[in-house]
Design an enzyme around this catalytic site. Structure first.
Site, PDB file in Angstrom:
ATOM      1  N   ARG A  48      11.717   0.937   7.516  1.00  0.00           N
ATOM      2  CA  ARG A  48      12.614   0.550   8.619  1.00  0.00           C
ATOM      3  C   ARG A  48      13.722  -0.382   8.118  1.00  0.00           C
ATOM      4  O   ARG A  48      14.871  -0.239   8.473  1.00  0.00           O
ATOM      5  CB  ARG A  48      11.788  -0.131   9.731  1.00  0.00           C
ATOM      6  N   TYR A  51     -17.338  -6.870   5.028  1.00  0.00           N
ATOM      7  CA  TYR A  51     -17.435  -8.226   5.584  1.00  0.00           C
ATOM      8  C   TYR A  51     -18.804  -8.846   5.273  1.00  0.00           C
ATOM      9  O   TYR A  51     -18.899 -10.009   4.865  1.00  0.00           O
ATOM     10  CB  TYR A  51     -17.267  -8.188   7.108  1.00  0.00           C
ATOM     11  N   ARG A  99     -39.917 -10.667  32.644  1.00  0.00           N
ATOM     12  CA  ARG A  99     -39.087  -9.778  33.477  1.00  0.00           C
ATOM     13  C   ARG A  99     -39.868  -9.269  34.680  1.00  0.00           C
ATOM     14  O   ARG A  99     -39.342  -9.176  35.796  1.00  0.00           O
ATOM     15  CB  ARG A  99     -38.590  -8.594  32.636  1.00  0.00           C
ATOM     16  N   HIS A 159     -17.019   0.970   6.843  1.00  0.00           N
ATOM     17  CA  HIS A 159     -16.815   0.504   5.454  1.00  0.00           C
ATOM     18  C   HIS A 159     -16.410  -0.976   5.474  1.00  0.00           C
ATOM     19  O   HIS A 159     -16.952  -1.799   4.729  1.00  0.00           O
ATOM     20  CB  HIS A 159     -15.730   1.354   4.788  1.00  0.00           C
ATOM     21  N   ASN A 160     -15.464  -1.319   6.334  1.00  0.00           N
ATOM     22  CA  ASN A 160     -15.000  -2.704   6.386  1.00  0.00           C
ATOM     23  C   ASN A 160     -16.067  -3.645   6.925  1.00  0.00           C
ATOM     24  O   ASN A 160     -16.159  -4.796   6.489  1.00  0.00           O
ATOM     25  CB  ASN A 160     -13.731  -2.795   7.235  1.00  0.00           C
ATOM     26  N   MET A 172       0.834  -1.217   0.000  1.00  0.00           N
ATOM     27  CA  MET A 172       0.000   0.000   0.000  1.00  0.00           C
ATOM     28  C   MET A 172       0.863   1.260   0.000  1.00  0.00           C
ATOM     29  O   MET A 172       0.608   2.201  -0.756  1.00  0.00           O
ATOM     30  CB  MET A 172      -0.924   0.015   1.232  1.00  0.00           C
ATOM     31  N   ASN A 194      -5.378   0.857   9.137  1.00  0.00           N
ATOM     32  CA  ASN A 194      -6.710   0.530   9.654  1.00  0.00           C
ATOM     33  C   ASN A 194      -6.677   0.595  11.177  1.00  0.00           C
ATOM     34  O   ASN A 194      -6.798  -0.413  11.870  1.00  0.00           O
ATOM     35  CB  ASN A 194      -7.128  -0.880   9.202  1.00  0.00           C
ATOM     36  N   LYS A 251      -8.495  -9.279  10.264  1.00  0.00           N
ATOM     37  CA  LYS A 251      -7.541  -8.451  11.012  1.00  0.00           C
ATOM     38  C   LYS A 251      -8.215  -7.593  12.073  1.00  0.00           C
ATOM     39  O   LYS A 251      -7.539  -6.847  12.767  1.00  0.00           O
ATOM     40  CB  LYS A 251      -6.748  -7.576  10.051  1.00  0.00           C
ATOM     41  N   ARG A 309     -16.575 -16.147   9.746  1.00  0.00           N
ATOM     42  CA  ARG A 309     -15.109 -16.289   9.638  1.00  0.00           C
ATOM     43  C   ARG A 309     -14.576 -17.085  10.827  1.00  0.00           C
ATOM     44  O   ARG A 309     -13.641 -17.880  10.685  1.00  0.00           O
ATOM     45  CB  ARG A 309     -14.432 -14.913   9.574  1.00  0.00           C
ATOM     46  N   HIS A 313     -39.648  -5.972  37.176  1.00  0.00           N
ATOM     47  CA  HIS A 313     -38.972  -4.952  36.358  1.00  0.00           C
ATOM     48  C   HIS A 313     -39.961  -3.933  35.786  1.00  0.00           C
ATOM     49  O   HIS A 313     -39.543  -2.977  35.166  1.00  0.00           O
ATOM     50  CB  HIS A 313     -38.191  -5.628  35.228  1.00  0.00           C
TER      51      HIS A 313
HETATM   52  C1  6PG Z   1      -9.832  -1.840   1.980  1.00  0.00           C
HETATM   53  C2  6PG Z   1      -9.888  -3.123   2.741  1.00  0.00           C
HETATM   54  C3  6PG Z   1      -8.600  -3.400   3.440  1.00  0.00           C
HETATM   55  C4  6PG Z   1      -8.560  -4.826   3.990  1.00  0.00           C
HETATM   56  C5  6PG Z   1      -9.066  -4.875   5.408  1.00  0.00           C
HETATM   57  C6  6PG Z   1      -9.851  -6.080   5.786  1.00  0.00           C
HETATM   58  O1  6PG Z   1     -10.727  -1.053   2.204  1.00  0.00           O
HETATM   59  O2  6PG Z   1      -8.934  -1.663   1.162  1.00  0.00           O
HETATM   60  O3  6PG Z   1     -10.912  -3.063   3.706  1.00  0.00           O
HETATM   61  O4  6PG Z   1      -8.410  -2.400   4.370  1.00  0.00           O
HETATM   62  O5  6PG Z   1      -9.187  -5.688   3.164  1.00  0.00           O
HETATM   63  O6  6PG Z   1      -7.920  -4.810   6.213  1.00  0.00           O
HETATM   64  O7  6PG Z   1      -9.007  -7.138   5.971  1.00  0.00           O
HETATM   65  P1  6PG Z   1      -9.418  -8.470   6.699  1.00  0.00           P
HETATM   66  O8  6PG Z   1     -10.416  -9.149   5.818  1.00  0.00           O
HETATM   67  O9  6PG Z   1      -8.112  -9.213   6.747  1.00  0.00           O
HETATM   68  O10 6PG Z   1      -9.914  -8.148   8.074  1.00  0.00           O
END
Ligand code: 6PG
Length: 468
Positions: free
Chosen positions: A32, A189, A445, A184-185, A12, A100, A259, A286, A451
């Site tokens: 690094r 998912y 309840r 977004h993520n 990236m 992230n 992740k 997952r 309650h």
């Molecule tokens: C993006 C993705 C990217 C990555 C995520 C999810 O927007 O480019 O979301 O950031 O796919 O880290 O990864 P995981 O599926 O490993 O949680």
């Protein structure tokens, strides 16, 4: 002197550096492990793109205020890298975190670095390696004056929305950018799991070969929910094994990694009292996928049979229904994400603009899809509307609900696991049920714990001696 520094030359970081340099920005890079920087510069270095072996040299070669983009692993590595860079920056300089990162870490880091006069700016970057090179979607959050200092630069490297605008906007202060990226993520998912479930229905329920799977995803890709994930679904089903005969997907181990961003989204939904059924189901899928040996052992223990395909309607009849059901689940994944963003805007006092967010997700990012133009128009017309109340969403889900009912009945009968499709239906039924069964919960309840409960026929709070 360079316009921008990039620290961290993973795929990236490398591609963002190339993207910026290709667009005329002058970029200095550091890694690094110096050999990685040297290899990168050998391959892609130019007058616009130069490498440095130490942070001091890098920082010394930057225009002021110095702008340093960190593209390193989220978590401790980000803290350690930030400490090292912070040590050589001066007052008024800017560090941008493009990883992230958890939004709470961004809030903490901003306060921490502010104390020494350095600005910390959290920015979600989406689009994977390809997006980084050709134009990502950027989700920045932080102080307005820092945004002002970064905006011209960021506009140069981003993707375009469907109307030709830049896929970047200032989302709000401190953790707002990373929060939007997290959601977004979460949507990513849920959509990916829904697509995987449609694939499983085809593979296990109908025993379809790759060509038929590809044709199905091509139809979805051409439909109203078409976008990046539907396009690559078609591509991965039709990819031949590069290390053997047959189709590549057939040889891929069925355990999915993660992740953390999906899990954070699910936890945030729980914290803010927003129904996160789809993202939670996707994260759990997952989790269950990760224990492959356990699943194999239990399949035998529980005498799981291959689905009885004879009991299913013909594929030609099911295909359009499955497509409509899948599209409904995908739409609900966005609706769930937008509902969470709406709640977060209130909880954290962020000015999140859902129409703008729908716009900057139209290009570059993983969940880009033509449906985002509808979300944008819907929220532009009714900025405070709940996602499920938008008229076009109502119309789409009125069509999708019977399809979800048919498909999930079918998958239950064929014993194919479809947690997101089923969750999508159940979430939607729950949110559109006029009289729920929660009066029963209130009865329980009140019976065991006094309650109290409210009544439909009169004002007030009541307790009854149940059973008397
Ligand atoms: C993006 C993705 C990217 C990555 C995520 C999810 O927007 O480019 O979301 O950031 O796919 O880290 O990864 P995981 O599926 O490993 O949680």
């Amino acid at each position: 002197m360079h316009d921008l520094a990039i620290v961290g030359l993973g795929p990236m970081g490398q591609n963002l550096a190339r993207n910026a340099a290709n667009h005329g920005l002058s970029v200095g890079v550091y890694n690094r492990t110096t050999s990685k920087m040297r290899d990168f510069i050998t391959a892609h270095g130019s007058e616009q793109l130069q490498g440095y072996a130490t942070l001091e040299e890098l920082v010394g070669a930057l225009k002021t205020p110095r702008r340093v983009l960190l593209m390193v692993k989220a978590g401790e590595v980000t803290d350690l890298t930030a400490e090292a860079i912070g040590g050589v920056l001066s007052e008024g300089d800017i560090m941008i975190d493009g990883g992230n990162s958890l939004f709470r870490d961004t809030i903490r880091r901003e306060a921490h670095h502010r104390a020494r006069g350095v600005h910390w700016f959290g920015m979600g970057v989406s689009g994977g390696e390809e997006g980084a090179l050709r134009g990502p979607s950027l989700m920045p959050g932080g102080e307005p004056k820092v945004w002002d200092a970064l905006e011209p630069l960021l506009r140069v490297i981003v993707a375009k929305d469907f109307a030709g605008g830049d896929c970047v906007t200032h989302l709000g202060p401190d953790g707002a950018g990373h929060y939007v990226k997290m959601v977004h993520n979460g949507i990513e998912y849920a959509i990916m799991q829904a697509l995987a479930e449609a694939y499983t229905v085809m593979r296990d329920g109908y025993g379809l070969e790759a060509e038929a799977q590809e044709a199905f995803f091509a139809a979805v890709d051409a439909g109203p929910m078409g976008g990046f994930l539907t396009e690559i679904s078609r591509i991965i089903t039709a990819t031949k094994d590069d290390r053997g005969a047959g189709w590549l997907l057939d040889q891929v181990l069925d355990t999915a990694g993660q992740k953390g961003t999906g899990r954070w989204t699910a936890v945030e939904a729980l914290k803010l009292g927003v129904d996160g059924t789809l993202v939670t189901a996707a994260v759990n899928a997952r989790v269950s996928s990760s224990d492959q040996p356990g699943r194999v052992a239990r399949a035998e223990q529980y005498a799981r049979q291959a689905p009885d395909t004879d009991t299913l309607p013909a594929w030609a009849d099911t295909a359009p229904t499955l497509q409509t059901a899948l599209e409904g689940a995908m739409l609900l994944a966005y609706a769930e994400g937008f509902a969470l963003l709406r709640a977060a805007a209130e909880a954290y006092d962020w000015p999140l603009d859902l129409a703008e967010i729908s716009r900057i997700w139209q290009g570059g990012c993983i969940i880009r899809s033509r449906v985002l133009t509808q979300w944008q128009a819907g929220f532009a017309a009714a900025p405070q509307a709940q996602p499920l109340a938008l008229p076009w969403v109502v119309a789409a889900l009125r069509t999708a609900t019977p399809a979800l009912q048919t498909v999930t009945a079918l998958t239950a009968r064929a014993a194919v696991s479809t947690p997101v499709l089923t969750g999508a239906l159940q979430r939607h039924l729950a949110h559109t049920t006029a009289r729920s069964g929660a009066n029963f919960l209130q009865g329980l309840r009140d019976h065991f714990g006094a309650h109290t409960y409210q009544r439909l026929d009169r004002e007030g709070v009541f307790h009854s001696a149940w059973g008397s």
